[in-house]
Design a protein around this motif. Sequence first.
Motif, PDB file in Angstrom:
ATOM      1  N   ALA A  76      59.673  55.923  69.374  1.00 26.81           N
ATOM      2  CA  ALA A  76      60.992  56.242  69.096  1.00 26.81           C
ATOM      3  C   ALA A  76      61.354  57.156  70.479  1.00 26.81           C
ATOM      4  O   ALA A  76      62.738  56.950  70.745  1.00 26.81           O
ATOM      5  N   GLU A  77      60.604  57.905  70.828  1.00 26.56           N
ATOM      6  CA  GLU A  77      60.991  58.822  72.124  1.00 26.56           C
ATOM      7  C   GLU A  77      61.425  58.065  73.280  1.00 26.56           C
ATOM      8  O   GLU A  77      62.311  58.287  73.847  1.00 26.56           O
ATOM      9  N   ARG A  78      60.648  56.907  73.490  1.00 29.89           N
ATOM     10  CA  ARG A  78      60.889  56.072  74.642  1.00 29.89           C
ATOM     11  C   ARG A  78      62.296  55.316  74.580  1.00 29.89           C
ATOM     12  O   ARG A  78      63.090  55.399  75.335  1.00 29.89           O
ATOM     13  N   ILE A  79      62.572  54.983  73.374  1.00 27.66           N
ATOM     14  CA  ILE A  79      63.838  54.254  73.050  1.00 27.66           C
ATOM     15  C   ILE A  79      64.972  55.338  73.073  1.00 27.66           C
ATOM     16  O   ILE A  79      66.007  55.293  73.699  1.00 27.66           O
ATOM     17  N   ARG A  80      64.489  56.638  72.591  1.00 27.62           N
ATOM     18  CA  ARG A  80      65.683  57.644  72.997  1.00 27.62           C
ATOM     19  C   ARG A  80      65.866  57.823  74.220  1.00 27.62           C
ATOM     20  O   ARG A  80      67.167  58.235  74.632  1.00 27.62           O
ATOM     21  N   GLU A  81      65.075  57.981  75.181  1.00 27.80           N
ATOM     22  CA  GLU A  81      65.090  58.143  76.531  1.00 27.80           C
ATOM     23  C   GLU A  81      66.180  57.026  77.089  1.00 27.80           C
ATOM     24  O   GLU A  81      66.935  57.440  77.843  1.00 27.80           O
ATOM     25  N   PRO A 139      77.146  55.708  74.209  1.00 30.40           N
ATOM     26  CA  PRO A 139      78.184  56.472  73.150  1.00 30.40           C
ATOM     27  C   PRO A 139      77.865  55.620  71.763  1.00 30.40           C
ATOM     28  O   PRO A 139      77.334  54.434  71.557  1.00 30.40           O
ATOM     29  N   ALA A 140      78.074  56.450  70.814  1.00 24.45           N
ATOM     30  CA  ALA A 140      78.159  55.948  69.298  1.00 24.45           C
ATOM     31  C   ALA A 140      76.892  55.713  68.881  1.00 24.45           C
ATOM     32  O   ALA A 140      76.642  54.900  67.721  1.00 24.45           O
ATOM     33  N   ILE A 141      75.761  56.218  69.363  1.00 26.60           N
ATOM     34  CA  ILE A 141      74.454  55.969  68.813  1.00 26.60           C
ATOM     35  C   ILE A 141      74.112  57.090  67.855  1.00 26.60           C
ATOM     36  O   ILE A 141      74.368  58.149  67.938  1.00 26.60           O
ATOM     37  N   THR A 142      73.496  56.403  66.830  1.00 24.30           N
ATOM     38  CA  THR A 142      73.077  57.684  65.721  1.00 24.30           C
ATOM     39  C   THR A 142      71.567  56.930  65.278  1.00 24.30           C
ATOM     40  O   THR A 142      71.308  55.602  65.492  1.00 24.30           O
ATOM     41  N   GLU A 143      70.947  57.745  64.723  1.00 22.84           N
ATOM     42  CA  GLU A 143      69.360  57.409  64.170  1.00 22.84           C
ATOM     43  C   GLU A 143      69.420  57.608  62.619  1.00 22.84           C
ATOM     44  O   GLU A 143      70.079  58.597  62.131  1.00 22.84           O
ATOM     45  N   LEU A 159      71.452  53.158  65.605  1.00 24.52           N
ATOM     46  CA  LEU A 159      72.811  52.214  65.169  1.00 24.52           C
ATOM     47  C   LEU A 159      73.556  52.384  65.914  1.00 24.52           C
ATOM     48  O   LEU A 159      73.750  53.763  66.653  1.00 24.52           O
ATOM     49  N   VAL A 160      74.593  51.712  66.328  1.00 21.26           N
ATOM     50  CA  VAL A 160      75.727  51.759  67.264  1.00 21.26           C
ATOM     51  C   VAL A 160      76.693  51.384  66.458  1.00 21.26           C
ATOM     52  O   VAL A 160      77.177  50.507  65.695  1.00 21.26           O
ATOM     53  N   HIS A 161      77.790  52.650  66.318  1.00 20.34           N
ATOM     54  CA  HIS A 161      78.943  52.489  65.538  1.00 20.34           C
ATOM     55  C   HIS A 161      78.558  51.904  64.078  1.00 20.34           C
ATOM     56  O   HIS A 161      79.289  51.311  63.376  1.00 20.34           O
ATOM     57  N   GLY A 162      77.508  52.519  63.688  1.00 18.34           N
ATOM     58  CA  GLY A 162      77.053  52.276  62.103  1.00 18.34           C
ATOM     59  C   GLY A 162      76.340  50.906  61.802  1.00 18.34           C
ATOM     60  O   GLY A 162      75.851  50.339  60.883  1.00 18.34           O
ATOM     61  N   ARG A 163      76.315  49.986  62.863  1.00 11.56           N
ATOM     62  CA  ARG A 163      75.479  48.879  63.122  1.00 11.56           C
ATOM     63  C   ARG A 163      74.014  48.872  63.641  1.00 11.56           C
ATOM     64  O   ARG A 163      73.892  49.273  64.620  1.00 11.56           O
ATOM     65  N   MET A 164      73.041  48.530  62.602  1.00 11.82           N
ATOM     66  CA  MET A 164      71.687  48.678  63.343  1.00 11.82           C
ATOM     67  C   MET A 164      71.445  47.777  64.425  1.00 11.82           C
ATOM     68  O   MET A 164      71.685  46.472  64.478  1.00 11.82           O
ATOM     69  N   ALA A 165      70.819  48.229  65.498  1.00 14.69           N
ATOM     70  CA  ALA A 165      70.662  47.194  66.717  1.00 14.69           C
ATOM     71  C   ALA A 165      69.333  47.185  66.777  1.00 14.69           C
ATOM     72  O   ALA A 165      68.690  46.103  67.094  1.00 14.69           O
ATOM     73  N   MET A 166      68.366  48.337  66.428  1.00 18.85           N
ATOM     74  CA  MET A 166      66.777  48.050  66.506  1.00 18.85           C
ATOM     75  C   MET A 166      66.265  49.311  65.663  1.00 18.85           C
ATOM     76  O   MET A 166      66.864  50.045  65.087  1.00 18.85           O
ATOM     77  N   ALA A 167      65.027  49.114  65.370  1.00 19.88           N
ATOM     78  CA  ALA A 167      64.340  50.123  64.581  1.00 19.88           C
ATOM     79  C   ALA A 167      62.862  50.056  64.910  1.00 19.88           C
ATOM     80  O   ALA A 167      62.086  48.949  65.125  1.00 19.88           O
ATOM     81  N   VAL A 168      62.363  51.308  65.244  1.00 25.17           N
ATOM     82  CA  VAL A 168      60.750  51.437  65.192  1.00 25.17           C
ATOM     83  C   VAL A 168      60.534  51.249  63.896  1.00 25.17           C
ATOM     84  O   VAL A 168      60.520  52.107  62.834  1.00 25.17           O
ATOM     85  N   LEU A 198      71.380  46.616  71.478  1.00 23.36           N
ATOM     86  CA  LEU A 198      72.819  47.273  71.811  1.00 23.36           C
ATOM     87  C   LEU A 198      73.822  46.358  72.028  1.00 23.36           C
ATOM     88  O   LEU A 198      74.877  46.570  71.411  1.00 23.36           O
ATOM     89  N   ASP A 199      73.742  45.338  72.983  1.00 17.18           N
ATOM     90  CA  ASP A 199      74.768  44.432  73.123  1.00 17.18           C
ATOM     91  C   ASP A 199      75.261  43.775  71.970  1.00 17.18           C
ATOM     92  O   ASP A 199      76.350  43.557  71.716  1.00 17.18           O
ATOM     93  N   HIS A 200      74.094  43.120  71.171  1.00 14.87           N
ATOM     94  CA  HIS A 200      74.486  42.340  69.909  1.00 14.87           C
ATOM     95  C   HIS A 200      75.481  43.414  68.884  1.00 14.87           C
ATOM     96  O   HIS A 200      76.272  43.037  68.511  1.00 14.87           O
ATOM     97  N   ALA A 201      74.693  44.453  68.727  1.00 12.75           N
ATOM     98  CA  ALA A 201      75.181  45.457  67.706  1.00 12.75           C
ATOM     99  C   ALA A 201      76.665  45.847  67.989  1.00 12.75           C
ATOM    100  O   ALA A 201      77.890  45.694  67.264  1.00 12.75           O
ATOM    101  N   ARG A 202      76.896  46.021  69.504  1.00 14.03           N
ATOM    102  CA  ARG A 202      78.234  46.308  70.136  1.00 14.03           C
ATOM    103  C   ARG A 202      79.168  45.135  69.814  1.00 14.03           C
ATOM    104  O   ARG A 202      80.564  45.230  69.636  1.00 14.03           O
ATOM    105  N   SER A 203      78.736  43.873  69.766  1.00 18.86           N
ATOM    106  CA  SER A 203      79.578  42.804  69.753  1.00 18.86           C
ATOM    107  C   SER A 203      80.268  42.572  68.153  1.00 18.86           C
ATOM    108  O   SER A 203      80.888  41.569  68.024  1.00 18.86           O
TER     109      SER A 203
END
Length: 110
Positions: free
Chosen positions: A8-13, A19-23, A33-42, A101-106
């Motif tokens: 999780a820390e490696r991904i945070r880095e 922009p627009a990243i939430t956990e 998540l990117v703009h509320g869309r899940m991009a990945m999860a540990v 990230l790229d897919h979630a943003r699309s």
Amino acid sequence: MAYDLELAERIRELLEGEPAITEKKMFGGLAFLVHGRMAMAVSGRGGLLLRVPPEDTEKYAAEPGMEPMVMRGRELVGWMDVAPSAIADPTALQRYVRVGLDHARSLPPP
């Protein structure tokens, strides 16, 4: 099993400054998540749950340590289980984080 705090820390880095990243804690893991869309999860089962373009599921499934995610006996197209060994290398993790990230943003906003 609790999710991998080091991963999780490696991904945070890697996400720092994006922009627009939430956990959000969900399903025993930690989702990014990117703009509320899940991009990945540990994953709480180990490794990474990665969102990929559905049409690329087979392509990623051919890579070492990658398998389509299965939930309740059903394969989820567009979601990959990534083994810890496949993301041990920082360059590999960076690549997969970018894919998610790229897919979630699309995707359209929720």
